[in-house]
Design a protein around this motif. Sequence first.
Motif, PDB file in Angstrom:
ATOM      1  N   PRO A 183     -11.763  23.909  81.000  1.00  0.00           N
ATOM      2  CA  PRO A 183     -10.482  23.353  81.463  1.00  0.00           C
ATOM      3  C   PRO A 183      -9.362  24.394  81.497  1.00  0.00           C
ATOM      4  O   PRO A 183      -8.507  24.357  82.386  1.00  0.00           O
ATOM      5  N   ILE A 184      -9.386  25.327  80.564  1.00  0.00           N
ATOM      6  CA  ILE A 184      -8.344  26.366  80.564  1.00  0.00           C
ATOM      7  C   ILE A 184      -8.562  27.308  81.747  1.00  0.00           C
ATOM      8  O   ILE A 184      -7.615  27.687  82.440  1.00  0.00           O
ATOM      9  N   GLU A 185      -9.819  27.650  82.002  1.00  0.00           N
ATOM     10  CA  GLU A 185     -10.153  28.539  83.115  1.00  0.00           C
ATOM     11  C   GLU A 185      -9.720  27.945  84.455  1.00  0.00           C
ATOM     12  O   GLU A 185      -9.256  28.665  85.342  1.00  0.00           O
ATOM     13  N   ALA A 186      -9.857  26.641  84.606  1.00  0.00           N
ATOM     14  CA  ALA A 186      -9.477  25.996  85.867  1.00  0.00           C
ATOM     15  C   ALA A 186      -7.999  26.194  86.177  1.00  0.00           C
ATOM     16  O   ALA A 186      -7.601  26.232  87.340  1.00  0.00           O
ATOM     17  N   LEU A 187      -7.181  26.342  85.146  1.00  0.00           N
ATOM     18  CA  LEU A 187      -5.749  26.563  85.359  1.00  0.00           C
ATOM     19  C   LEU A 187      -5.395  28.047  85.439  1.00  0.00           C
ATOM     20  O   LEU A 187      -4.240  28.399  85.624  1.00  0.00           O
ATOM     21  N   GLY A 188      -6.408  28.904  85.294  1.00  0.00           N
ATOM     22  CA  GLY A 188      -6.171  30.336  85.220  1.00  0.00           C
ATOM     23  C   GLY A 188      -5.980  31.037  86.554  1.00  0.00           C
ATOM     24  O   GLY A 188      -6.109  32.253  86.630  1.00  0.00           O
ATOM     25  N   HIS A 189      -5.671  30.305  87.578  1.00  0.00           N
ATOM     26  CA  HIS A 189      -5.440  30.901  88.898  1.00  0.00           C
ATOM     27  C   HIS A 189      -4.047  30.483  89.373  1.00  0.00           C
ATOM     28  O   HIS A 189      -3.710  29.302  89.322  1.00  0.00           O
ATOM     29  N   PRO A 190      -3.237  31.423  89.845  1.00  0.00           N
ATOM     30  CA  PRO A 190      -1.865  31.081  90.252  1.00  0.00           C
ATOM     31  C   PRO A 190      -1.796  29.988  91.319  1.00  0.00           C
ATOM     32  O   PRO A 190      -0.898  29.151  91.293  1.00  0.00           O
ATOM     33  N   VAL A 191      -2.743  29.983  92.254  1.00  0.00           N
ATOM     34  CA  VAL A 191      -2.726  28.961  93.307  1.00  0.00           C
ATOM     35  C   VAL A 191      -2.991  27.586  92.703  1.00  0.00           C
ATOM     36  O   VAL A 191      -2.356  26.596  93.081  1.00  0.00           O
ATOM     37  N   ARG A 192      -3.906  27.501  91.741  1.00  0.00           N
ATOM     38  CA  ARG A 192      -4.203  26.207  91.110  1.00  0.00           C
ATOM     39  C   ARG A 192      -3.016  25.715  90.309  1.00  0.00           C
ATOM     40  O   ARG A 192      -2.705  24.514  90.313  1.00  0.00           O
ATOM     41  N   LEU A 193      -2.359  26.624  89.626  1.00  0.00           N
ATOM     42  CA  LEU A 193      -1.156  26.211  88.886  1.00  0.00           C
ATOM     43  C   LEU A 193      -0.094  25.668  89.840  1.00  0.00           C
ATOM     44  O   LEU A 193       0.553  24.666  89.546  1.00  0.00           O
ATOM     45  N   GLU A 194       0.073  26.329  90.962  1.00  0.00           N
ATOM     46  CA  GLU A 194       1.054  25.857  91.952  1.00  0.00           C
ATOM     47  C   GLU A 194       0.642  24.502  92.523  1.00  0.00           C
ATOM     48  O   GLU A 194       1.480  23.624  92.726  1.00  0.00           O
ATOM     49  N   LEU A 195      -0.650  24.319  92.772  1.00  0.00           N
ATOM     50  CA  LEU A 195      -1.133  23.022  93.251  1.00  0.00           C
ATOM     51  C   LEU A 195      -0.800  21.918  92.258  1.00  0.00           C
ATOM     52  O   LEU A 195      -0.283  20.865  92.627  1.00  0.00           O
ATOM     53  N   VAL A 196      -1.104  22.151  91.004  1.00  0.00           N
ATOM     54  CA  VAL A 196      -0.841  21.139  89.977  1.00  0.00           C
ATOM     55  C   VAL A 196       0.656  20.865  89.890  1.00  0.00           C
ATOM     56  O   VAL A 196       1.088  19.717  89.797  1.00  0.00           O
ATOM     57  N   ARG A 197       1.459  21.911  89.940  1.00  0.00           N
ATOM     58  CA  ARG A 197       2.919  21.737  89.876  1.00  0.00           C
ATOM     59  C   ARG A 197       3.419  20.909  91.049  1.00  0.00           C
ATOM     60  O   ARG A 197       4.202  19.962  90.880  1.00  0.00           O
ATOM     61  N   ARG A 198       2.945  21.211  92.241  1.00  0.00           N
ATOM     62  CA  ARG A 198       3.369  20.472  93.428  1.00  0.00           C
ATOM     63  C   ARG A 198       2.921  19.013  93.369  1.00  0.00           C
ATOM     64  O   ARG A 198       3.676  18.110  93.721  1.00  0.00           O
ATOM     65  N   ILE A 199       1.689  18.786  92.926  1.00  0.00           N
ATOM     66  CA  ILE A 199       1.174  17.417  92.851  1.00  0.00           C
ATOM     67  C   ILE A 199       1.936  16.641  91.785  1.00  0.00           C
ATOM     68  O   ILE A 199       2.314  15.487  91.988  1.00  0.00           O
ATOM     69  N   LEU A 200       2.222  17.274  90.667  1.00  0.00           N
ATOM     70  CA  LEU A 200       3.000  16.620  89.611  1.00  0.00           C
ATOM     71  C   LEU A 200       4.408  16.287  90.105  1.00  0.00           C
ATOM     72  O   LEU A 200       4.979  15.268  89.731  1.00  0.00           O
ATOM     73  N   ALA A 201       4.935  17.126  90.999  1.00  0.00           N
ATOM     74  CA  ALA A 201       6.281  16.913  91.533  1.00  0.00           C
ATOM     75  C   ALA A 201       6.318  15.885  92.663  1.00  0.00           C
ATOM     76  O   ALA A 201       7.388  15.558  93.161  1.00  0.00           O
ATOM     77  N   GLY A 202       5.138  15.395  93.093  1.00  0.00           N
ATOM     78  CA  GLY A 202       5.146  14.331  94.078  1.00  0.00           C
ATOM     79  C   GLY A 202       4.355  14.580  95.350  1.00  0.00           C
ATOM     80  O   GLY A 202       4.140  13.668  96.132  1.00  0.00           O
ATOM     81  N   THR A 203       3.952  15.818  95.614  1.00  0.00           N
ATOM     82  CA  THR A 203       3.118  16.092  96.785  1.00  0.00           C
ATOM     83  C   THR A 203       1.731  15.542  96.491  1.00  0.00           C
ATOM     84  O   THR A 203       1.147  15.875  95.473  1.00  0.00           O
ATOM     85  N   GLN A 204       1.207  14.694  97.369  1.00  0.00           N
ATOM     86  CA  GLN A 204      -0.038  14.021  97.023  1.00  0.00           C
ATOM     87  C   GLN A 204      -1.170  14.170  98.023  1.00  0.00           C
ATOM     88  O   GLN A 204      -2.324  14.033  97.661  1.00  0.00           O
ATOM     89  N   THR A 205      -0.884  14.425  99.270  1.00  0.00           N
ATOM     90  CA  THR A 205      -1.960  14.419 100.264  1.00  0.00           C
ATOM     91  C   THR A 205      -2.402  15.840 100.597  1.00  0.00           C
ATOM     92  O   THR A 205      -1.636  16.798 100.469  1.00  0.00           O
ATOM     93  N   THR A 206      -3.647  15.948 101.058  1.00  0.00           N
ATOM     94  CA  THR A 206      -4.144  17.260 101.461  1.00  0.00           C
ATOM     95  C   THR A 206      -3.347  17.791 102.651  1.00  0.00           C
ATOM     96  O   THR A 206      -3.142  18.999 102.758  1.00  0.00           O
ATOM     97  N   ALA A 207      -2.880  16.903 103.521  1.00  0.00           N
ATOM     98  CA  ALA A 207      -2.067  17.344 104.659  1.00  0.00           C
ATOM     99  C   ALA A 207      -0.794  18.033 104.169  1.00  0.00           C
ATOM    100  O   ALA A 207      -0.409  19.094 104.674  1.00  0.00           O
TER     101      ALA A 207
END
Length: 186
Positions: free
Chosen positions: A108-132
């Motif tokens: 689970p820690i490794e999955a967050l170890g990429h800057p793009v994944r961290l940004e994805l999680v941040r954006r989704i947490l902030a309300g962005t939800q769709t792949t589009a």
Amino acid sequence: MNTDSRDEIEQRVDRLEREVELLRAQFEARDLDAAAATDAATATDAGADVVPDAPTDPLWFVNTLGRHAPGVVMMAGAVEVPAGPVRWQYGLHAADLLAKDWGELARPIEALGHPVRLELVRRILAGTQTTAELLELDQFASSGQLYHHLRQLVSAGWLASPRRGHYEVPVARVVPLLVLTMIAAS
């Protein structure tokens, strides 16, 4: 008096001093608890919101935890996210954490170890939800790259997909994600 006896006496005195300090801290904590209860009752009577000890003790959370659950490591939070309010806490005894195989925690820690994944999680947490919506971000040259990162986050439990093409951070992961960002920022 020989050296062994002197060392033994010094060790005993050190232990006694630590025990006296612990007792003193416990009595002070009781006094603070009583004062905080009185202040809270007064403030509640006046209709004010109160966080016990917070104004006078910068370590109020740690001190409260130490009095009520010594030896426990805890994370907690009460936050608002676009999906709604989240109130969450989780704690484990330090001895249990130290006895655990930490190798199991790598995925689970490794999955967050990429800057793009961290940004994805941040954006989704902030309300962005769709792949589009996520594909509109500049980080992805293709939808394949996006789906690769999303799969990693879903399989590690940081994201959930309630329906095709939609992603969210599970409620039980919101506070841990914020705690991890605090750790990284400290």
